[in-house]
Design a protein around this motif. Sequence first.
Motif, PDB file in Angstrom:
ATOM      1  N   THR A  21       5.519 -10.383  29.524  1.00  0.00           N
ATOM      2  CA  THR A  21       4.930  -9.852  28.297  1.00  0.00           C
ATOM      3  C   THR A  21       3.488  -9.408  28.523  1.00  0.00           C
ATOM      4  OG1 THR A  21       4.597 -10.273  25.933  1.00  0.00           O
ATOM      5  CG2 THR A  21       4.063 -12.084  27.400  1.00  0.00           C
ATOM      6  N   SER A  22       3.078  -8.395  27.734  1.00  0.00           N
ATOM      7  CA  SER A  22       1.652  -8.085  27.688  1.00  0.00           C
ATOM      8  C   SER A  22       1.151  -8.317  26.256  1.00  0.00           C
ATOM      9  CB  SER A  22       1.396  -6.639  28.140  1.00  0.00           C
ATOM     10  OG  SER A  22       2.137  -5.765  27.333  1.00  0.00           O
ATOM     11  N   HIS A  23       1.995  -8.968  25.445  1.00  0.00           N
ATOM     12  CA  HIS A  23       1.574  -9.321  24.081  1.00  0.00           C
ATOM     13  C   HIS A  23       0.460 -10.370  24.170  1.00  0.00           C
ATOM     14  CE1 HIS A  23       2.196  -9.731  19.741  1.00  0.00           C
ATOM     15  NE2 HIS A  23       2.031 -11.022  19.907  1.00  0.00           N
ATOM     16  N   PHE A  24       0.554 -11.237  25.179  1.00  0.00           N
ATOM     17  CA  PHE A  24      -0.505 -12.217  25.443  1.00  0.00           C
ATOM     18  C   PHE A  24      -1.092 -11.967  26.823  1.00  0.00           C
ATOM     19  CE2 PHE A  24       2.189 -15.347  22.826  1.00  0.00           C
ATOM     20  CZ  PHE A  24       1.495 -15.060  21.658  1.00  0.00           C
ATOM     21  N   THR A  25      -2.356 -12.260  26.951  1.00  0.00           N
ATOM     22  CA  THR A  25      -2.991 -12.228  28.265  1.00  0.00           C
ATOM     23  C   THR A  25      -3.990 -13.382  28.326  1.00  0.00           C
ATOM     24  OG1 THR A  25      -4.144 -10.820  29.851  1.00  0.00           O
ATOM     25  CG2 THR A  25      -4.748 -10.518  27.555  1.00  0.00           C
ATOM     26  N   VAL A  26      -4.525 -13.617  29.535  1.00  0.00           N
ATOM     27  CA  VAL A  26      -5.410 -14.770  29.739  1.00  0.00           C
ATOM     28  C   VAL A  26      -6.673 -14.309  30.442  1.00  0.00           C
ATOM     29  CG1 VAL A  26      -5.613 -16.818  31.254  1.00  0.00           C
ATOM     30  CG2 VAL A  26      -3.632 -16.574  29.749  1.00  0.00           C
ATOM     31  N   ALA A  27      -7.807 -14.920  30.099  1.00  0.00           N
ATOM     32  CA  ALA A  27      -9.051 -14.650  30.833  1.00  0.00           C
ATOM     33  C   ALA A  27      -9.721 -15.973  31.180  1.00  0.00           C
ATOM     34  CB  ALA A  27      -9.987 -13.784  29.989  1.00  0.00           C
ATOM     35  N   THR A  28     -10.271 -16.058  32.383  1.00  0.00           N
ATOM     36  CA  THR A  28     -11.043 -17.258  32.751  1.00  0.00           C
ATOM     37  C   THR A  28     -12.488 -16.827  32.930  1.00  0.00           C
ATOM     38  OG1 THR A  28     -10.707 -16.961  35.138  1.00  0.00           O
ATOM     39  CG2 THR A  28      -9.083 -18.307  33.966  1.00  0.00           C
ATOM     40  N   GLU A  29     -13.402 -17.694  32.503  1.00  0.00           N
ATOM     41  CA  GLU A  29     -14.821 -17.346  32.595  1.00  0.00           C
ATOM     42  C   GLU A  29     -15.547 -18.253  33.590  1.00  0.00           C
ATOM     43  OE1 GLU A  29     -17.350 -18.209  29.243  1.00  0.00           O
ATOM     44  OE2 GLU A  29     -18.700 -16.567  29.751  1.00  0.00           O
ATOM     45  N   ASP A  30     -15.972 -17.666  34.685  1.00  0.00           N
ATOM     46  CA  ASP A  30     -16.810 -18.360  35.681  1.00  0.00           C
ATOM     47  C   ASP A  30     -16.357 -19.777  36.028  1.00  0.00           C
ATOM     48  OD1 ASP A  30     -18.721 -16.616  36.691  1.00  0.00           O
ATOM     49  OD2 ASP A  30     -19.826 -16.673  34.804  1.00  0.00           O
ATOM     50  N   VAL A  31     -15.065 -19.911  36.262  1.00  0.00           N
ATOM     51  CA  VAL A  31     -14.541 -21.236  36.630  1.00  0.00           C
ATOM     52  C   VAL A  31     -15.005 -21.537  38.059  1.00  0.00           C
ATOM     53  CG1 VAL A  31     -12.376 -22.480  37.031  1.00  0.00           C
ATOM     54  CG2 VAL A  31     -12.622 -20.996  35.030  1.00  0.00           C
ATOM     55  N   TYR A  32     -15.584 -22.738  38.286  1.00  0.00           N
ATOM     56  CA  TYR A  32     -16.179 -23.052  39.603  1.00  0.00           C
ATOM     57  C   TYR A  32     -15.125 -23.377  40.656  1.00  0.00           C
ATOM     58  CZ  TYR A  32     -20.250 -24.192  36.688  1.00  0.00           C
ATOM     59  OH  TYR A  32     -21.257 -24.166  35.777  1.00  0.00           O
ATOM     60  N   ILE A  54     -10.197 -12.203  35.374  1.00  0.00           N
ATOM     61  CA  ILE A  54     -11.038 -13.259  35.948  1.00  0.00           C
ATOM     62  C   ILE A  54     -12.476 -12.770  35.906  1.00  0.00           C
ATOM     63  CG2 ILE A  54     -11.540 -14.540  38.081  1.00  0.00           C
ATOM     64  CD1 ILE A  54      -8.535 -14.292  38.667  1.00  0.00           C
ATOM     65  N   VAL A  55     -13.301 -13.481  35.144  1.00  0.00           N
ATOM     66  CA  VAL A  55     -14.700 -13.081  35.033  1.00  0.00           C
ATOM     67  C   VAL A  55     -15.507 -13.939  35.987  1.00  0.00           C
ATOM     68  CG1 VAL A  55     -16.670 -12.760  33.497  1.00  0.00           C
ATOM     69  CG2 VAL A  55     -14.344 -12.485  32.613  1.00  0.00           C
ATOM     70  N   GLU A  56     -16.255 -13.248  36.868  1.00  0.00           N
ATOM     71  CA  GLU A  56     -17.071 -13.959  37.859  1.00  0.00           C
ATOM     72  C   GLU A  56     -18.496 -13.436  37.762  1.00  0.00           C
ATOM     73  OE1 GLU A  56     -13.866 -14.624  41.415  1.00  0.00           O
ATOM     74  OE2 GLU A  56     -14.403 -12.583  40.911  1.00  0.00           O
ATOM     75  N   GLU A  57     -19.185 -13.821  36.686  1.00  0.00           N
ATOM     76  CA  GLU A  57     -20.575 -13.374  36.558  1.00  0.00           C
ATOM     77  C   GLU A  57     -21.431 -14.163  37.537  1.00  0.00           C
ATOM     78  OE1 GLU A  57     -21.599 -11.522  32.220  1.00  0.00           O
ATOM     79  OE2 GLU A  57     -22.309 -13.537  32.622  1.00  0.00           O
ATOM     80  N   GLN A  58     -21.077 -15.446  37.695  1.00  0.00           N
ATOM     81  CA  GLN A  58     -21.880 -16.306  38.567  1.00  0.00           C
ATOM     82  C   GLN A  58     -21.181 -16.660  39.876  1.00  0.00           C
ATOM     83  OE1 GLN A  58     -23.102 -19.500  35.957  1.00  0.00           O
ATOM     84  NE2 GLN A  58     -23.572 -17.934  34.440  1.00  0.00           N
ATOM     85  N   ASN A  59     -19.851 -16.775  39.838  1.00  0.00           N
ATOM     86  CA  ASN A  59     -19.113 -17.107  41.066  1.00  0.00           C
ATOM     87  C   ASN A  59     -18.321 -15.897  41.517  1.00  0.00           C
ATOM     88  OD1 ASN A  59     -19.671 -19.815  40.495  1.00  0.00           O
ATOM     89  ND2 ASN A  59     -17.854 -19.929  39.204  1.00  0.00           N
ATOM     90  N   THR A  60     -18.250 -15.679  42.810  1.00  0.00           N
ATOM     91  CA  THR A  60     -17.305 -14.659  43.314  1.00  0.00           C
ATOM     92  C   THR A  60     -16.506 -15.333  44.420  1.00  0.00           C
ATOM     93  OG1 THR A  60     -19.118 -13.862  44.651  1.00  0.00           O
ATOM     94  CG2 THR A  60     -18.441 -12.446  42.822  1.00  0.00           C
ATOM     95  N   LYS A  61     -15.314 -15.775  44.033  1.00  0.00           N
ATOM     96  CA  LYS A  61     -14.507 -16.535  44.998  1.00  0.00           C
ATOM     97  C   LYS A  61     -13.137 -15.916  45.168  1.00  0.00           C
ATOM     98  CE  LYS A  61     -16.667 -20.972  44.186  1.00  0.00           C
ATOM     99  NZ  LYS A  61     -16.537 -22.243  43.487  1.00  0.00           N
ATOM    100  N   HIS A  81     -17.303  -8.534  36.734  1.00  0.00           N
ATOM    101  CA  HIS A  81     -18.551  -9.226  37.055  1.00  0.00           C
ATOM    102  C   HIS A  81     -19.394  -9.415  35.798  1.00  0.00           C
ATOM    103  CE1 HIS A  81     -17.591  -9.351  41.193  1.00  0.00           C
ATOM    104  NE2 HIS A  81     -17.368  -8.047  41.213  1.00  0.00           N
ATOM    105  N   SER A  82     -18.868  -8.932  34.668  1.00  0.00           N
ATOM    106  CA  SER A  82     -19.623  -9.146  33.422  1.00  0.00           C
ATOM    107  C   SER A  82     -18.659  -9.460  32.289  1.00  0.00           C
ATOM    108  CB  SER A  82     -20.473  -7.900  33.125  1.00  0.00           C
ATOM    109  OG  SER A  82     -20.106  -7.304  31.912  1.00  0.00           O
ATOM    110  N   ILE A  83     -19.020 -10.474  31.526  1.00  0.00           N
ATOM    111  CA  ILE A  83     -18.169 -10.914  30.414  1.00  0.00           C
ATOM    112  C   ILE A  83     -18.096  -9.811  29.358  1.00  0.00           C
ATOM    113  CG2 ILE A  83     -20.008 -12.177  29.156  1.00  0.00           C
ATOM    114  CD1 ILE A  83     -16.401 -13.362  29.563  1.00  0.00           C
ATOM    115  N   LYS A  84     -19.232  -9.084  29.217  1.00  0.00           N
ATOM    116  CA  LYS A  84     -19.297  -8.022  28.208  1.00  0.00           C
ATOM    117  C   LYS A  84     -18.230  -6.959  28.484  1.00  0.00           C
ATOM    118  CE  LYS A  84     -22.855  -5.108  26.101  1.00  0.00           C
ATOM    119  NZ  LYS A  84     -22.695  -3.749  26.588  1.00  0.00           N
TER     120      LYS A  84
END
Length: 210
Positions: A21-32, A54-61, A81-84
Amino acid sequence: MECFLTKSRRDKFAKVIAQRTSHFTVATEDVYQLHNTSAVIRSCDVFGIQEVSIVEEQNTKRIDREIAMGAQKWVDLNRYHSIKSCIEDLKQKGYQIVATTPHGNNCDLQDFDVSKKSCFFFGRETEGLSEEVLNAADCYLKIPMVGFTESLNISVSAAIILQHVTSKLKRTAIDWQLSEAEQLKKRLQWCQKTIKSYDEIVERFYNNKV
Ligand SMILES: C[S@@+](CC[C@H](N)C(=O)[O-])C[C@H]1O[C@@H](n2cnc3c(N)ncnc32)[C@H](O)[C@@H]1O
């Protein structure tokens, strides 16, 4: 292209794509912790979520391949690389922003309205979601807890939420499956990823495996 796959592989693709499905999607924010991001991706695959941001403003893993158990191959990963810009993209695609958080009088998981296209945001291990996500959110979602512990692990929360909302969605009359064209495109992409080389195709052909 699918004719170059074994029958069992073709059947598996058909079965899995019918549940995507694409009715739902998921985002993670800067998970260490890499293993947490990987485990979230794995749950997305298991519960039929095709796209993850996957948002990696602070981490890039790099994604931890062992923990994702190959799930990153079947799920589409959008990296920001930006949450915005992540939020802007999701809103432009018509998703409401759902901030998952253990705090406050949020909507309880049991009461969540699955009718809207939603992106579930999951936050960092220690700080949770940033103010930016909390301020941009259209709604807040909480898994009720009755113990002494302040919160659940991020990947555990993702698995609980996704299991609940996807099974609830499938009990509705909402058209939640990917369109036929999207399904076909995805199956072709999966084929490309499965077939590693032309030598392999030739070998299969001559060994009558296709
Ligand atoms: C370890 S928790 C973060 C705890 C952090 N101290 C906080 O205040 O949010 C990591 C993430 O898991 C999700 N989470 C954990 N427990 C949750 C709950 N009971 N309901 C909804 N989401 C939860 C949220 O996305 C949270 O940002």
